[in-house]
Design a protein around this motif. Structure first.
Motif, mmCIF file in Angstrom:
data_model
loop_
_atom_site.group_PDB
_atom_site.id
_atom_site.type_symbol
_atom_site.label_atom_id
_atom_site.label_comp_id
_atom_site.label_asym_id
_atom_site.label_seq_id
_atom_site.Cartn_x
_atom_site.Cartn_y
_atom_site.Cartn_z
ATOM 1 N N PHE A 274 0.800 -1.221 0.000
ATOM 2 C CA PHE A 274 0.000 0.000 0.000
ATOM 3 C C PHE A 274 0.841 1.284 0.000
ATOM 4 N N ILE A 275 2.173 1.166 0.065
ATOM 5 C CA ILE A 275 3.002 2.359 0.285
ATOM 6 C C ILE A 275 3.688 2.787 -1.009
ATOM 7 N N PRO A 276 3.407 4.008 -1.485
ATOM 8 C CA PRO A 276 4.044 4.512 -2.717
ATOM 9 C C PRO A 276 5.420 5.097 -2.392
ATOM 10 N N PRO A 277 6.305 5.152 -3.389
ATOM 11 C CA PRO A 277 7.591 5.837 -3.176
ATOM 12 C C PRO A 277 7.364 7.342 -3.101
ATOM 13 N N THR A 278 8.334 8.043 -2.552
ATOM 14 C CA THR A 278 8.250 9.503 -2.481
ATOM 15 C C THR A 278 9.524 10.100 -3.051
ATOM 16 N N SER A 279 9.552 11.404 -3.160
ATOM 17 C CA SER A 279 10.714 12.060 -3.762
ATOM 18 C C SER A 279 11.972 11.789 -2.942
ATOM 19 N N GLY A 280 13.118 11.801 -3.625
ATOM 20 C CA GLY A 280 14.383 11.601 -2.939
ATOM 21 C C GLY A 280 14.863 12.874 -2.267
ATOM 22 N N LEU A 281 16.091 12.824 -1.784
ATOM 23 C CA LEU A 281 16.703 13.989 -1.155
ATOM 24 C C LEU A 281 17.383 14.851 -2.208
ATOM 25 N N TYR A 282 17.263 16.170 -2.026
ATOM 26 C CA TYR A 282 17.836 17.123 -2.970
ATOM 27 C C TYR A 282 18.662 18.163 -2.236
ATOM 28 N N LEU A 283 19.768 18.562 -2.857
ATOM 29 C CA LEU A 283 20.486 19.770 -2.464
ATOM 30 C C LEU A 283 19.775 20.932 -3.147
ATOM 31 N N TYR A 284 19.467 21.998 -2.395
ATOM 32 C CA TYR A 284 18.754 23.125 -2.999
ATOM 33 C C TYR A 284 19.360 24.447 -2.537
ATOM 34 N N PHE A 285 19.162 25.492 -3.378
ATOM 35 C CA PHE A 285 19.782 26.783 -3.112
ATOM 36 C C PHE A 285 19.168 27.813 -4.053
ATOM 37 N N PRO A 286 19.210 29.115 -3.693
ATOM 38 C CA PRO A 286 18.749 30.150 -4.615
ATOM 39 C C PRO A 286 19.615 30.168 -5.865
ATOM 40 N N ALA A 287 19.021 30.459 -7.009
ATOM 41 C CA ALA A 287 19.737 30.374 -8.287
ATOM 42 C C ALA A 287 21.015 31.213 -8.303
ATOM 43 N N ARG A 288 20.964 32.410 -7.760
ATOM 44 C CA ARG A 288 22.106 33.320 -7.876
ATOM 45 C C ARG A 288 23.283 32.901 -7.001
ATOM 46 N N THR A 289 23.029 32.200 -5.899
ATOM 47 C CA THR A 289 24.126 31.885 -4.989
ATOM 48 C C THR A 289 25.049 30.794 -5.521
ATOM 49 N N GLN A 290 24.611 30.053 -6.544
ATOM 50 C CA GLN A 290 25.468 28.987 -7.073
ATOM 51 C C GLN A 290 26.709 29.545 -7.743
ATOM 52 N N GLN A 291 26.766 30.873 -7.963
ATOM 53 C CA GLN A 291 27.962 31.482 -8.533
ATOM 54 C C GLN A 291 29.099 31.559 -7.518
ATOM 55 N N GLN A 292 28.803 31.403 -6.234
ATOM 56 C CA GLN A 292 29.862 31.404 -5.227
ATOM 57 C C GLN A 292 30.752 30.181 -5.439
ATOM 58 N N ALA A 293 32.058 30.383 -5.434
ATOM 59 C CA ALA A 293 32.984 29.285 -5.715
ATOM 60 C C ALA A 293 32.831 28.141 -4.709
ATOM 61 N N LYS A 294 32.632 28.456 -3.437
ATOM 62 C CA LYS A 294 32.532 27.407 -2.416
ATOM 63 C C LYS A 294 31.295 26.544 -2.634
ATOM 64 N N LEU A 295 30.164 27.164 -2.994
ATOM 65 C CA LEU A 295 28.951 26.397 -3.253
ATOM 66 C C LEU A 295 29.040 25.664 -4.575
ATOM 67 N N ARG A 296 29.643 26.305 -5.575
ATOM 68 C CA ARG A 296 29.817 25.656 -6.866
ATOM 69 C C ARG A 296 30.612 24.357 -6.700
ATOM 70 N N ALA A 297 31.637 24.396 -5.839
ATOM 71 C CA ALA A 297 32.456 23.208 -5.600
ATOM 72 C C ALA A 297 31.619 22.087 -4.980
ATOM 73 N N PHE A 298 30.757 22.446 -4.029
ATOM 74 C CA PHE A 298 29.916 21.439 -3.375
ATOM 75 C C PHE A 298 28.896 20.868 -4.360
ATOM 76 N N ILE A 299 28.315 21.735 -5.178
ATOM 77 C CA ILE A 299 27.342 21.281 -6.176
ATOM 78 C C ILE A 299 27.991 20.314 -7.153
ATOM 79 N N ASP A 300 29.169 20.659 -7.639
ATOM 80 C CA ASP A 300 29.848 19.820 -8.627
ATOM 81 C C ASP A 300 30.169 18.440 -8.065
ATOM 82 N N LEU A 301 30.620 18.389 -6.806
ATOM 83 C CA LEU A 301 30.943 17.096 -6.207
ATOM 84 C C LEU A 301 29.667 16.280 -5.984
ATOM 85 N N ALA A 302 28.598 16.948 -5.554
ATOM 86 C CA ALA A 302 27.328 16.243 -5.339
ATOM 87 C C ALA A 302 26.808 15.661 -6.645
ATOM 88 N N ARG A 303 26.935 16.418 -7.737
ATOM 89 C CA ARG A 303 26.460 15.948 -9.041
ATOM 90 C C ARG A 303 27.318 14.817 -9.585
#
Length: 313
Positions: A274-303
């Motif tokens: 009776f139990i359906p699957p649900t969405s997985g876990l996501y890394l999320y952030f405002p679009a503009r902040t991904q330009q920060q080098a430190k966050l970009r590095a984390f995003i790239d490794l996560a991907r």
């Protein structure tokens, strides 16, 4: 703050937009800063955008709800506030944030699901980027990244606001209703989800809203929820799992949290069909902040996904 700089300072090319930057930093609002400096809100927004583009660094984190300084913006503001004569030096200091990933990356993650992801992702990240400090806050509630001063967060996809950029970290999560062997020996397995209304269950209360989690099921392609009975409520899934092992009732938990319990037989599934699957876990952030080098590095490794080899999914 005194915005009356000398004519020579204001003519310096690298200082264009400083007056607007200081106003927005103090007011935490483009409209309020525009009113304070005698320009339009559109002009204030354009001035900040040009300033960020000129120096290659994001200075503000913005959503429709709030405005806050990035780490780079806060560093700049601290220097300008204390001595306007050092403005040129302050802008030069921004190069460190642009040229290589450094600084402090603040993350908000759910207590137990976040731990399962970060236990493999963080060690790899630190090996590659030792100069970045990870500041991790564990919280299962809904968090406003900007207001909370966070660069990014990790949550179930269904809980992330639509104006955020999302990077998938895990496949869809499998949830399950579980109980101990002793519980099922004494009370038996429920045959339908509706039976849970009269069963002893251990329920989860959301930290932010205070609402109780309603257990989700599916029958003939139609999803529905059941508000279960029971006398135990907690806002921590690890504690709920422990109560469940002690035969205090049934629990509704993500399978990835209790993989070991299922493998050893400490907990057993019921109502699985009776139990359906649900969405997985996501890394999320405002679009503009991904330009920060430190966050970009984390995003790239996560991907990249190599860290998932050592996880349980």
């Amino acid at each position: 703050m005194n915005y009356k700089f000398t004519i020579n300072i204001m003519k310096t090319a690298s200082l264009d937009g400083v007056r607007t930057f200081l106003a927005v930093a103090e007011q935490r609002s483009f409209s309020a800063a525009a009113a304070k400096t005698g320009i339009t809100t559109t002009a204030a927004s354009k001035a900040i955008k040009m300033l960020e583009q000129r120096h290659g660094v994001v200075l503000f984190k913005r959503t429709t709800r709030s405005v806050a300084l990035t780490e780079a913006g806060a560093a700049l503001y601290a220097q300008l506030r204390s001595a306007t004569s050092q403005i040129d030096d302050a802008f030069s200091a921004l190069n460190a944030y642009r040229d290589k990933p450094i600084g402090t990356l603040r993350l908000t993650v759910p207590r137990n699901l976040g731990r399962l992801v970060l236990k493999t992702l963080v060690p790899q990240f630190h090996r590659v980027y030792p100069e970045i400090t990870l500041d991790i806050s564990l919280d299962d509630g809904a968090i406003d990244l900007i207001a909370g001063g966070f660069d990014a967060g990790i949550r179930l996809g269904q809980a992330v606001a639509q104006d955020m950029v999302m990077v998938q970290l895990t496949p869809e999560l499998e949830w399950c209703v579980v109980g101990s062997a002793d519980y099922f020996t004494e009370y038996g397995h429920p045959e339908t989800p509706e039976e849970l209304i009269t069963r002893q269950t251990i329920r989860y209360r959301f930290t932010g809203s205070g609402a109780l989690h309603r257990w989700r099921f599916s029958r003939n392609g139609q999803d529905f929820e059941v508000e279960t009975g029971g006398g135990l409520i907690a806002n921590d899934t690890a504690l709920i799992a422990e109560f469940c092992r002690q035969s205090q009732g049934l629990a509704y938990l993500p399978e990835m949290e209790i993989t070991a319990d299922l493998a050893t037989g400490h907990l057993h599934k019921t109502l699985a069909s009776f139990i359906p699957p649900t969405s997985g876990l996501y890394l999320y952030f405002p679009a503009r902040t991904q330009q920060q080098a430190k966050l970009r590095a984390f995003i790239d490794l996560a991907r990249a996904g190599n860290w998932r080899v050592y996880a349980n999914y």
